[in-house]
Design an enzyme around this catalytic site. Structure first.
Site, PDB file in Angstrom:
ATOM      1  N   GLY A  27       0.834  -1.203   0.000  1.00 27.17           N
ATOM      2  CA  GLY A  27       0.000   0.000   0.000  1.00 27.17           C
ATOM      3  C   GLY A  27       0.864   1.246   0.000  1.00 27.17           C
ATOM      4  O   GLY A  27       2.067   1.191   0.297  1.00 27.17           O
ATOM      5  N   ASN A  28       0.222   2.336  -0.328  1.00 26.61           N
ATOM      6  CA  ASN A  28       0.908   3.623  -0.443  1.00 26.61           C
ATOM      7  C   ASN A  28       1.594   4.029   0.876  1.00 26.61           C
ATOM      8  O   ASN A  28       1.307   3.456   1.934  1.00 26.61           O
ATOM      9  CB  ASN A  28      -0.131   4.683  -0.834  1.00 26.61           C
ATOM     10  CG  ASN A  28       0.467   5.840  -1.605  1.00 26.61           C
ATOM     11  OD1 ASN A  28       1.665   6.086  -1.536  1.00 26.61           O
ATOM     12  ND2 ASN A  28      -0.370   6.560  -2.321  1.00 26.61           N
ATOM     13  N   ILE A  29       2.436   5.038   0.817  1.00 25.07           N
ATOM     14  CA  ILE A  29       3.002   5.637   2.030  1.00 25.07           C
ATOM     15  C   ILE A  29       1.818   6.177   2.844  1.00 25.07           C
ATOM     16  O   ILE A  29       0.968   6.888   2.294  1.00 25.07           O
ATOM     17  CB  ILE A  29       3.944   6.816   1.676  1.00 25.07           C
ATOM     18  CG1 ILE A  29       5.034   6.377   0.698  1.00 25.07           C
ATOM     19  CG2 ILE A  29       4.554   7.424   2.928  1.00 25.07           C
ATOM     20  CD1 ILE A  29       5.888   7.527   0.162  1.00 25.07           C
ATOM     21  N   SER A  31      -0.614   4.332   4.194  1.00 18.84           N
ATOM     22  CA  SER A  31      -1.866   3.567   4.040  1.00 18.84           C
ATOM     23  C   SER A  31      -2.181   2.723   5.275  1.00 18.84           C
ATOM     24  O   SER A  31      -3.280   2.179   5.397  1.00 18.84           O
ATOM     25  CB  SER A  31      -1.804   2.677   2.791  1.00 18.84           C
ATOM     26  OG  SER A  31      -0.687   1.822   2.872  1.00 18.84           O
ATOM     27  N   GLY A  32      -1.214   2.577   6.173  1.00 19.27           N
ATOM     28  CA  GLY A  32      -1.483   1.853   7.428  1.00 19.27           C
ATOM     29  C   GLY A  32      -0.870   0.467   7.498  1.00 19.27           C
ATOM     30  O   GLY A  32      -1.347  -0.388   8.248  1.00 19.27           O
ATOM     31  N   LYS A  33       0.201   0.256   6.768  1.00 21.15           N
ATOM     32  CA  LYS A  33       0.830  -1.068   6.768  1.00 21.15           C
ATOM     33  C   LYS A  33       1.390  -1.405   8.158  1.00 21.15           C
ATOM     34  O   LYS A  33       1.240  -2.516   8.644  1.00 21.15           O
ATOM     35  CB  LYS A  33       1.974  -1.105   5.730  1.00 21.15           C
ATOM     36  CG  LYS A  33       1.480  -0.890   4.307  1.00 21.15           C
ATOM     37  CD  LYS A  33       2.598  -0.875   3.302  1.00 21.15           C
ATOM     38  CE  LYS A  33       3.542   0.298   3.443  1.00 21.15           C
ATOM     39  NZ  LYS A  33       2.915   1.620   3.259  1.00 21.15           N
ATOM     40  N   THR A  34       2.038  -0.421   8.778  1.00 17.29           N
ATOM     41  CA  THR A  34       2.623  -0.650  10.108  1.00 17.29           C
ATOM     42  C   THR A  34       1.539  -1.038  11.105  1.00 17.29           C
ATOM     43  O   THR A  34       1.740  -1.932  11.934  1.00 17.29           O
ATOM     44  CB  THR A  34       3.372   0.615  10.574  1.00 17.29           C
ATOM     45  OG1 THR A  34       4.262   1.003   9.529  1.00 17.29           O
ATOM     46  CG2 THR A  34       4.170   0.378  11.826  1.00 17.29           C
ATOM     47  N   THR A  35       0.372  -0.382  11.012  1.00 13.58           N
ATOM     48  CA  THR A  35      -0.743  -0.699  11.920  1.00 13.58           C
ATOM     49  C   THR A  35      -1.174  -2.150  11.748  1.00 13.58           C
ATOM     50  O   THR A  35      -1.430  -2.854  12.720  1.00 13.58           O
ATOM     51  CB  THR A  35      -1.947   0.219  11.618  1.00 13.58           C
ATOM     52  OG1 THR A  35      -1.484   1.558  11.561  1.00 13.58           O
ATOM     53  CG2 THR A  35      -3.039   0.082  12.656  1.00 13.58           C
ATOM     54  N   GLU A 105       6.482  -6.187   5.389  1.00  8.65           N
ATOM     55  CA  GLU A 105       5.976  -4.863   5.048  1.00  8.65           C
ATOM     56  C   GLU A 105       6.542  -4.508   3.673  1.00  8.65           C
ATOM     57  O   GLU A 105       7.733  -4.320   3.508  1.00  8.65           O
ATOM     58  CB  GLU A 105       6.406  -3.829   6.090  1.00  8.65           C
ATOM     59  CG  GLU A 105       5.794  -2.463   5.816  1.00  8.65           C
ATOM     60  CD  GLU A 105       5.979  -1.483   6.963  1.00  8.65           C
ATOM     61  OE1 GLU A 105       6.655  -1.811   7.947  1.00  8.65           O
ATOM     62  OE2 GLU A 105       5.424  -0.374   6.863  1.00  8.65           O
TER      63      GLU A 105
HETATM   64  P1  DGT Z   1       2.547   2.991   6.571  1.00  6.20           P
HETATM   65  O1  DGT Z   1       2.555   2.279   7.878  1.00  6.20           O
HETATM   66  O2  DGT Z   1       1.633   2.363   5.570  1.00  6.20           O
HETATM   67  O3  DGT Z   1       2.357   4.444   6.711  1.00  6.20           O
HETATM   68  O4  DGT Z   1       4.003   2.756   5.974  1.00  6.20           O
HETATM   69  P2  DGT Z   1       5.349   3.442   6.501  1.00  6.20           P
HETATM   70  O5  DGT Z   1       5.283   4.892   6.367  1.00  6.20           O
HETATM   71  O6  DGT Z   1       5.751   2.915   7.846  1.00  6.20           O
HETATM   72  O7  DGT Z   1       6.376   2.935   5.470  1.00  6.20           O
HETATM   73  P3  DGT Z   1       6.408   3.432   3.969  1.00  6.20           P
HETATM   74  O8  DGT Z   1       5.955   2.290   3.176  1.00  6.20           O
HETATM   75  O9  DGT Z   1       5.730   4.677   3.834  1.00  6.20           O
HETATM   76  O10 DGT Z   1       7.959   3.584   3.671  1.00  6.20           O
HETATM   77  C1  DGT Z   1       8.789   4.475   4.403  1.00  6.20           C
HETATM   78  C2  DGT Z   1       9.479   5.426   3.466  1.00  6.20           C
HETATM   79  O11 DGT Z   1      10.337   4.741   2.562  1.00  6.20           O
HETATM   80  C3  DGT Z   1       8.539   6.235   2.598  1.00  6.20           C
HETATM   81  O12 DGT Z   1       9.011   7.563   2.589  1.00  6.20           O
HETATM   82  C4  DGT Z   1       8.645   5.631   1.228  1.00  6.20           C
HETATM   83  C5  DGT Z   1      10.009   5.058   1.207  1.00  6.20           C
HETATM   84  N1  DGT Z   1      10.123   3.804   0.439  1.00  6.20           N
HETATM   85  C6  DGT Z   1       9.674   2.589   0.840  1.00  6.20           C
HETATM   86  N2  DGT Z   1      10.011   1.640  -0.043  1.00  6.20           N
HETATM   87  C7  DGT Z   1      10.686   2.255  -1.036  1.00  6.20           C
HETATM   88  C8  DGT Z   1      11.288   1.795  -2.234  1.00  6.20           C
HETATM   89  O13 DGT Z   1      11.309   0.614  -2.547  1.00  6.20           O
HETATM   90  N3  DGT Z   1      11.860   2.752  -3.032  1.00  6.20           N
HETATM   91  C9  DGT Z   1      11.842   4.080  -2.703  1.00  6.20           C
HETATM   92  N4  DGT Z   1      12.379   4.951  -3.554  1.00  6.20           N
HETATM   93  N5  DGT Z   1      11.317   4.543  -1.565  1.00  6.20           N
HETATM   94  C10 DGT Z   1      10.746   3.640  -0.740  1.00  6.20           C
END
Ligand code: DGT
Length: 231
Positions: A27-29, A31-35, A105
């Site tokens: 899911g998007n940044i 979207s609640g994956k950590t939850t 995740e």
């Molecule tokens: P959540 O719980 O759904 O809000 O997810 P977060 O925020 O714990 O984690 P997420 O997926 O937003 O990833 C953390 C940061 O890392 C976010 O700024 C996007 C970045 N990111 C994650 N995976 C990749 C990747 O494969 N490539 C790039 N360029 N950035 C990534």
């Protein structure tokens, strides 16, 4: 989840999955994956492998995530190559004997079909960088180092994701523009709903626009599907 619930769940999930099972939460940044991962942290037969954020904020002393958002043109390729490495580590980490279900995740697939695709289209990586990443990605998939059995797609509106991102205010993400959230949303849909890229496993779609309590109730009611793909 209560103790008796967990025992009951364990019997049913292990009976259905029969062997080791890998779930990727996508899911998007924001979207609640950590939850979702945290919701299942007390399930003793499930190992949670969250995003290696701590590694990305300290790569030999470099805060790669901060560098990525400060200068995407310069750092996207290096960041994604490093993400490829850390994701392969997540995929290929051996199952602990007492924990046959592994919940990741994100996966290597969203790095390729969402992040790298977005970088290529928005020209923060060039064709040479794109094909270099793509060749590595294909090699890793072909050699069996990116296996998943189920994708749980947390689909929230870009507006909600952006709101949550602002609210949690991670310092590295201060410069994340709404355009990136919108583009990642479209690419996730292209991949998991419109099937424009190969989908490596069945997809369980969950509407992630609800508040926290409602999401937790949903995770509870779908717990068997989330942990083994069957209800
Ligand atoms: P959540 O719980 O759904 O809000 O997810 P977060 O925020 O714990 O984690 P997420 O997926 O937003 O990833 C953390 C940061 O890392 C976010 O700024 C996007 C970045 N990111 C994650 N995976 C990749 C990747 O494969 N490539 C790039 N360029 N950035 C990534």
């Amino acid at each position: 989840l209560s103790k008796s619930n967990i025992q009951d769940l364990e019997d049913r999930v292990l009976d259905k999955s029969k062997s080791n099972f890998i779930v990727a939460v996508e899911g998007n940044i924001g979207s609640g994956k950590t939850t979702l991962l945290q919701h299942f942290e007390d399930v003793p037969f499930c190992e949670l492998i969250d995003e290696p954020l701590h590694k990305w904020t300290n790569v030999y002393g470099y805060n790669a995530l901060a560098m990525l958002y400060q200068d995407p043109q310069r750092w996207s390729f290096a960041f994604n190559m490093y993400a490829l490495l850390t994701r392969v580590e997540m995929h290929s980490r051996p199952h602990k004997p007492s924990r046959p279900v592994k919940m990741l995740e994100r996966s290597l697939y969203s790095t390729r079909y969402c992040f790298v695709q977005n970088d290529f289209v928005s020209k923060t990586i060039n064709s040479f960088e794109f094909f270099t990443f793509d060749q590595w990605f294909n090699f890793v998939v072909k050699t069996g180092n990116a296996h998943v059995d189920l994708i749980v797609y947390l689909r929230a509106s870009p507006e909600n994701c952006y709101e949550r991102l602002k609210k949690r205010s991670r310092k590295e993400e201060a410069g994340v523009p709404m355009e990136l959230i919108q583009s990642l949303h479209n690419l996730y849909d292209d991949w998991l709903l419109k099937k424009k890229f190969p989908i490596p496993a069945p997809v369980l779609l969950l509407d992630a626009d609800y508040d926290l309590d409602t999401m937790k109730t949903m995770f509870n009611s779908k717990r068997e599907e989330i942990l083994c793909g069957y209800s």
